[in-house]
Design an enzyme around this catalytic site. Sequence first.
Site, PDB file in Angstrom:
ATOM      1  N   LYS A  96       1.131   4.270  -2.822  1.00  0.00           N
ATOM      2  CA  LYS A  96       0.906   5.515  -2.399  1.00  0.00           C
ATOM      3  C   LYS A  96       2.121   6.458  -2.650  1.00  0.00           C
ATOM      4  CE  LYS A  96      -3.393   5.441  -0.985  1.00  0.00           C
ATOM      5  NZ  LYS A  96      -4.580   5.995  -1.862  1.00  0.00           N
TER       6      LYS A  96
ATOM      7  N   TYR B 246       0.869  -1.369   0.232  1.00  0.00           N
ATOM      8  CA  TYR B 246       0.081  -0.024   0.122  1.00  0.00           C
ATOM      9  C   TYR B 246       0.933   1.219  -0.071  1.00  0.00           C
ATOM     10  CZ  TYR B 246      -3.370   3.323   2.054  1.00  0.00           C
ATOM     11  OH  TYR B 246      -4.108   4.521   2.353  1.00  0.00           O
ATOM     12  N   ALA B 247       1.869   1.339   0.941  1.00  0.00           N
ATOM     13  CA  ALA B 247       2.661   2.449   0.951  1.00  0.00           C
ATOM     14  C   ALA B 247       3.560   2.615  -0.235  1.00  0.00           C
ATOM     15  CB  ALA B 247       3.601   2.276   2.119  1.00  0.00           C
TER      16      ALA B 247
END
Length: 253
Positions: A163, A159-160
């Site tokens: 993002k 996810y990071a």
Amino acid sequence: MTEPNVSGKVAVVTGGSRGIGRAVAEGFAAAGAHVVIASRKLDNCATVAEFLTTTYGVRALPVAYHAAKWDDSDRLAQAVLDEFGRCDILVNNAGMSPPHGGLRTIDEAYYDKVSGVNLKGPFRLSVLLGEQMAAASGGSIINISTIGSLRPSASELVYACAKAGLNALTIGLAGEFAPSVRVNALLPGAVDTDIAAAWSPQMREAAVAGVPLARIGVPGDFVAPALWLASDASAFVTGTLIRVDGGAYRQMS
């Protein structure tokens, strides 16, 4: 001083049926903007759209949208242009970070899905609607990232990473679509949404620890920043990553 004004604008909010997206969509509608609610479950989008129309008297269009599917971005962009003839504001809010059993357990399907929702969809949709904005009267793109993109942990690493790519997209498109389209990102810290409702007391305590404002965020905390970025009140702001995290990741740069 210019006050935020989005009255009569057309705003597209992905992931707009709940959480931060839902709050921002209502904030835009309350300020007089017409809103497109785009999310995976059409029924949920329709419920929100009906509420916004009834409550605020604006036009609201529900559209089923899966950000990880390339063609869905094409279809959503076309639906917006067919209905309204333009897009003035795009909020790429749709995101996901499913729990996993450790980095070694992550498979290709998990990686592709998380990367697709958090980065591929915003890329394609921003290109399509950003080009339309640039060719028309301009506009504002707001990407909802995460402070985890600055200091990622193993529990949210895919996810990071996605993002962090969204942050790069923000910077790149701010140059590409200038000067008439501004592109910025909001970076939330921990937020009290329906996902956080499943947190244990220990997880909630850990989320608050080290936050100068002594709480986690709520969806309403993002309405004013989004309105500011969407309006001419932030006319000289583009290519900026704005942390909205209660000061958790405060730093000089």
